[in-house]
Design a protein around this motif. Structure first.
Motif, PDB file in Angstrom:
ATOM      1  N   ILE A 137       0.838  -1.205   0.000  1.00 29.26           N
ATOM      2  CA  ILE A 137       0.000   0.000   0.000  1.00 29.26           C
ATOM      3  C   ILE A 137       0.870   1.251   0.000  1.00 29.26           C
ATOM      4  O   ILE A 137       0.592   2.224  -0.709  1.00 29.26           O
ATOM      5  CB  ILE A 137      -0.939  -0.008   1.224  1.00 29.26           C
ATOM      6  CG1 ILE A 137      -1.952  -1.147   1.102  1.00 29.26           C
ATOM      7  CG2 ILE A 137      -1.652   1.337   1.355  1.00 29.26           C
ATOM      8  CD1 ILE A 137      -2.833  -1.322   2.317  1.00 29.26           C
ATOM      9  N   MET A 138       1.964   1.231   0.779  1.00 26.12           N
ATOM     10  CA  MET A 138       2.851   2.389   0.850  1.00 26.12           C
ATOM     11  C   MET A 138       3.499   2.681  -0.504  1.00 26.12           C
ATOM     12  O   MET A 138       3.617   3.827  -0.925  1.00 26.12           O
ATOM     13  CB  MET A 138       3.927   2.169   1.913  1.00 26.12           C
ATOM     14  CG  MET A 138       3.432   2.295   3.343  1.00 26.12           C
ATOM     15  SD  MET A 138       4.750   2.060   4.571  1.00 26.12           S
ATOM     16  CE  MET A 138       5.676   3.576   4.338  1.00 26.12           C
ATOM     17  N   VAL A 139       3.941   1.620  -1.168  1.00 25.91           N
ATOM     18  CA  VAL A 139       4.585   1.802  -2.475  1.00 25.91           C
ATOM     19  C   VAL A 139       3.572   2.288  -3.495  1.00 25.91           C
ATOM     20  O   VAL A 139       3.812   3.226  -4.257  1.00 25.91           O
ATOM     21  CB  VAL A 139       5.244   0.493  -2.938  1.00 25.91           C
ATOM     22  CG1 VAL A 139       5.767   0.637  -4.365  1.00 25.91           C
ATOM     23  CG2 VAL A 139       6.378   0.105  -2.009  1.00 25.91           C
ATOM     24  N   GLY A 140       2.393   1.653  -3.491  1.00 21.08           N
ATOM     25  CA  GLY A 140       1.321   2.051  -4.406  1.00 21.08           C
ATOM     26  C   GLY A 140       1.777   2.102  -5.845  1.00 21.08           C
ATOM     27  O   GLY A 140       2.569   1.287  -6.310  1.00 21.08           O
ATOM     28  N   LEU A 141       1.287   3.079  -6.544  1.00 20.46           N
ATOM     29  CA  LEU A 141       1.639   3.290  -7.951  1.00 20.46           C
ATOM     30  C   LEU A 141       2.434   4.573  -8.117  1.00 20.46           C
ATOM     31  O   LEU A 141       2.472   5.154  -9.201  1.00 20.46           O
ATOM     32  CB  LEU A 141       0.364   3.341  -8.809  1.00 20.46           C
ATOM     33  CG  LEU A 141      -0.514   2.094  -8.776  1.00 20.46           C
ATOM     34  CD1 LEU A 141      -1.789   2.331  -9.587  1.00 20.46           C
ATOM     35  CD2 LEU A 141       0.235   0.886  -9.308  1.00 20.46           C
ATOM     36  N   GLY A 142       3.064   5.022  -7.059  1.00 21.09           N
ATOM     37  CA  GLY A 142       3.816   6.271  -7.101  1.00 21.09           C
ATOM     38  C   GLY A 142       5.042   6.192  -8.003  1.00 21.09           C
ATOM     39  O   GLY A 142       5.554   5.114  -8.309  1.00 21.09           O
ATOM     40  N   THR A 143       5.515   7.344  -8.415  1.00 23.05           N
ATOM     41  CA  THR A 143       6.684   7.429  -9.282  1.00 23.05           C
ATOM     42  C   THR A 143       7.878   8.059  -8.566  1.00 23.05           C
ATOM     43  O   THR A 143       8.836   8.477  -9.208  1.00 23.05           O
ATOM     44  CB  THR A 143       6.354   8.264 -10.538  1.00 23.05           C
ATOM     45  OG1 THR A 143       5.917   9.571 -10.135  1.00 23.05           O
ATOM     46  CG2 THR A 143       5.262   7.600 -11.356  1.00 23.05           C
ATOM     47  N   GLU A 144       7.821   8.137  -7.254  1.00 30.34           N
ATOM     48  CA  GLU A 144       8.910   8.728  -6.491  1.00 30.34           C
ATOM     49  C   GLU A 144      10.117   7.800  -6.465  1.00 30.34           C
ATOM     50  O   GLU A 144      10.008   6.599  -6.693  1.00 30.34           O
ATOM     51  CB  GLU A 144       8.451   9.017  -5.050  1.00 30.34           C
ATOM     52  CG  GLU A 144       7.330  10.034  -4.953  1.00 30.34           C
ATOM     53  CD  GLU A 144       6.878  10.217  -3.522  1.00 30.34           C
ATOM     54  OE1 GLU A 144       6.161  11.192  -3.256  1.00 30.34           O
ATOM     55  OE2 GLU A 144       7.242   9.372  -2.682  1.00 30.34           O
ATOM     56  N   GLY A 258       1.559  10.882   1.801  1.00 27.91           N
ATOM     57  CA  GLY A 258       0.335  10.600   1.077  1.00 27.91           C
ATOM     58  C   GLY A 258      -0.529   9.596   1.826  1.00 27.91           C
ATOM     59  O   GLY A 258      -0.091   8.974   2.797  1.00 27.91           O
ATOM     60  N   SER A 259      -1.749   9.449   1.370  1.00 25.17           N
ATOM     61  CA  SER A 259      -2.675   8.538   2.047  1.00 25.17           C
ATOM     62  C   SER A 259      -2.162   7.106   2.049  1.00 25.17           C
ATOM     63  O   SER A 259      -2.338   6.374   3.022  1.00 25.17           O
ATOM     64  CB  SER A 259      -4.055   8.602   1.371  1.00 25.17           C
ATOM     65  OG  SER A 259      -3.960   8.267  -0.011  1.00 25.17           O
ATOM     66  N   SER A 260      -1.501   6.683   0.947  1.00 27.96           N
ATOM     67  CA  SER A 260      -0.981   5.317   0.890  1.00 27.96           C
ATOM     68  C   SER A 260       0.111   5.103   1.928  1.00 27.96           C
ATOM     69  O   SER A 260       0.196   4.036   2.546  1.00 27.96           O
ATOM     70  CB  SER A 260      -0.429   5.015  -0.511  1.00 27.96           C
ATOM     71  OG  SER A 260       0.640   5.889  -0.831  1.00 27.96           O
ATOM     72  N   THR A 261       0.938   6.121   2.150  1.00 24.76           N
ATOM     73  CA  THR A 261       1.991   6.013   3.161  1.00 24.76           C
ATOM     74  C   THR A 261       1.394   5.933   4.557  1.00 24.76           C
ATOM     75  O   THR A 261       1.834   5.136   5.395  1.00 24.76           O
ATOM     76  CB  THR A 261       2.944   7.211   3.080  1.00 24.76           C
ATOM     77  OG1 THR A 261       3.565   7.241   1.796  1.00 24.76           O
ATOM     78  CG2 THR A 261       4.019   7.125   4.148  1.00 24.76           C
ATOM     79  N   LEU A 262       0.383   6.747   4.817  1.00 24.59           N
ATOM     80  CA  LEU A 262      -0.251   6.747   6.139  1.00 24.59           C
ATOM     81  C   LEU A 262      -0.953   5.418   6.415  1.00 24.59           C
ATOM     82  O   LEU A 262      -0.812   4.839   7.489  1.00 24.59           O
ATOM     83  CB  LEU A 262      -1.241   7.905   6.235  1.00 24.59           C
ATOM     84  CG  LEU A 262      -0.633   9.312   6.237  1.00 24.59           C
ATOM     85  CD1 LEU A 262      -1.735  10.365   6.187  1.00 24.59           C
ATOM     86  CD2 LEU A 262       0.236   9.515   7.470  1.00 24.59           C
ATOM     87  N   ILE A 263      -1.703   4.939   5.431  1.00 25.07           N
ATOM     88  CA  ILE A 263      -2.448   3.690   5.621  1.00 25.07           C
ATOM     89  C   ILE A 263      -1.487   2.504   5.722  1.00 25.07           C
ATOM     90  O   ILE A 263      -1.575   1.677   6.635  1.00 25.07           O
ATOM     91  CB  ILE A 263      -3.443   3.478   4.465  1.00 25.07           C
ATOM     92  CG1 ILE A 263      -4.508   4.577   4.469  1.00 25.07           C
ATOM     93  CG2 ILE A 263      -4.096   2.100   4.580  1.00 25.07           C
ATOM     94  CD1 ILE A 263      -5.437   4.542   3.274  1.00 25.07           C
ATOM     95  N   GLY A 264      -0.563   2.433   4.755  1.00 26.99           N
ATOM     96  CA  GLY A 264       0.382   1.314   4.761  1.00 26.99           C
ATOM     97  C   GLY A 264       1.273   1.326   5.984  1.00 26.99           C
ATOM     98  O   GLY A 264       1.529   0.280   6.593  1.00 26.99           O
ATOM     99  N   GLY A 265       1.753   2.506   6.361  1.00 28.73           N
ATOM    100  CA  GLY A 265       2.596   2.603   7.547  1.00 28.73           C
ATOM    101  C   GLY A 265       1.857   2.194   8.803  1.00 28.73           C
ATOM    102  O   GLY A 265       2.430   1.555   9.692  1.00 28.73           O
ATOM    103  N   SER A 266       0.586   2.545   8.886  1.00 29.44           N
ATOM    104  CA  SER A 266      -0.211   2.157  10.045  1.00 29.44           C
ATOM    105  C   SER A 266      -0.368   0.644  10.135  1.00 29.44           C
ATOM    106  O   SER A 266      -0.339   0.064  11.224  1.00 29.44           O
ATOM    107  CB  SER A 266      -1.593   2.816   9.981  1.00 29.44           C
ATOM    108  OG  SER A 266      -1.488   4.227  10.013  1.00 29.44           O
ATOM    109  N   ILE A 267      -0.519   0.005   8.978  1.00 26.99           N
ATOM    110  CA  ILE A 267      -0.653  -1.454   8.954  1.00 26.99           C
ATOM    111  C   ILE A 267       0.640  -2.120   9.418  1.00 26.99           C
ATOM    112  O   ILE A 267       0.624  -3.057  10.227  1.00 26.99           O
ATOM    113  CB  ILE A 267      -1.036  -1.942   7.544  1.00 26.99           C
ATOM    114  CG1 ILE A 267      -2.450  -1.458   7.186  1.00 26.99           C
ATOM    115  CG2 ILE A 267      -0.963  -3.468   7.456  1.00 26.99           C
ATOM    116  CD1 ILE A 267      -2.868  -1.779   5.771  1.00 26.99           C
TER     117      ILE A 267
END
Length: 290
Positions: A137-144, A258-267
């Motif tokens: 979730i943290m990685v998601g589809l980001g391009t960073e 981002g939301s993916s970082t917050l959600i994934g990090g929480s998990i």
């Protein structure tokens, strides 16, 4: 007295918190990675030497010349991990490095199975899968980030898994002196590529704090704690670095994850904390100190 298992949980958890500050220091210090590594290794070695003198009264120093092949392998792999780690933080985002490092339970579990035939507990496997879900979730589809930086981060992660196996398989290694040597080793190999003599006093102070807090304290706590835990549990707790590292960047620079970082990090954080709680509750009660 605290049981060795619980002590291992405390030490490894504290080491993960210390390591999570590495990204913050790397962002604050306006120098290239080779220069940072040159001084960081020296200050880290000094800090570890002080820890040895205080905790061991120097009795392990005589073992530094007879640490054997496993010990020297630890020195080399640990030194290379330091180089990969700092360069990864410079080449890609802190979040990417933290997320990739969070996959270390799977690296450690695979190596432990291949090298030691150690079967991880179902509870640890489930928690690892939950941590992996958070990573995805943290990685998601980001391009960073960059591919090169991500590869360096993976190399560091694999190296750390190797260190866990070495310590677990050879608990008689003089880990602290070996870690001190590895810090010096990383400094020596990086010195020719940086500009260490041109560092200002302010930046030198920051690097000193970096070396002492992250290298000395973090490595010392990890080395002491890893002896009392299975590799997959050591790796799983270490994945706390994933949600914490971006948190410090947010606090210091106002970079809202981002939301993916917050959600994934929480998990990831939740999986690790639940594992720690359940593991501690299932261990034998420790006698109360009078």
């Amino acid at each position: 007295m605290i049981s060795p298992y619980r002590l291992g949980l405390i030490f490894v958890t504290a080491s993960a918190i210390a390591w999570s500050l590495a990204g913050l220091f790397t962002q604050i210090i306006p120098l290239d990675s080779w220069t940072i590594l040159s001084w960081r290794g020296i200050f880290g070695a000094i800090g570890l030497a002080v820890v040895i003198l205080i905790t061991e009264r120097g009795k392990h120093w005589k073992e530094i010349f007879r640490i054997g092949k496993p010990g020297w392998l630890f020195v080399i792999v640990s030194g290379i991990c330091m180089v990969f780690f700092i360069n990864a933080l410079k080449e890609t985002t802190v979040a990417h490095v933290a997320v990739i490092y969070a996959t270390i339970p799977f690296c450690a579990a695979t190596l432990a199975w291949l090298v030691m035939g150690e079967q991880p507990e179902i509870r640890a496997i489930v928690a690892s899968l939950a941590a992996l879900a958070g990573v995805v979730i943290m990685v998601g589809l980001g391009t960073e980030g960059t591919l090169f930086g991500d590869l360096l981060a993976f190399g560091m992660t694999l190296g750390m898994a190797v260190l866990m196996i070495i310590v677990r398989r050879h608990p008689d290694i003089a880990v602290m002196p070996a870690t001190c040597l590895s810090a010096l080793f990383s400094s020596v190999i990086c010195w020719p590529f940086g500009d260490a003599l041109a560092v200002s006093n302010q930046n030198l102070l920051l690097i000193a704090l970096f070396g002492l807090m992250v290298s000395a304290v973090g490595v010392a706590l990890f080395a002491l704690g890893a002896k009392h835990l299975p590799p997959i549990e050591t790796a799983l707790i270490g994945s706390l670095d994933a949600p914490l590292a971006p948190l410090w960047i947010w606090i210091a620079f106002g970079e809202i994850p981002g939301s993916s970082t917050l959600i994934g990090g929480s998990i990831v954080f939740g999986a690790v904390m639940l594992h720690i709680i359940f593991s501690a509750s299932k261990s034998k009660p420790a006698p109360i100190l009078s």
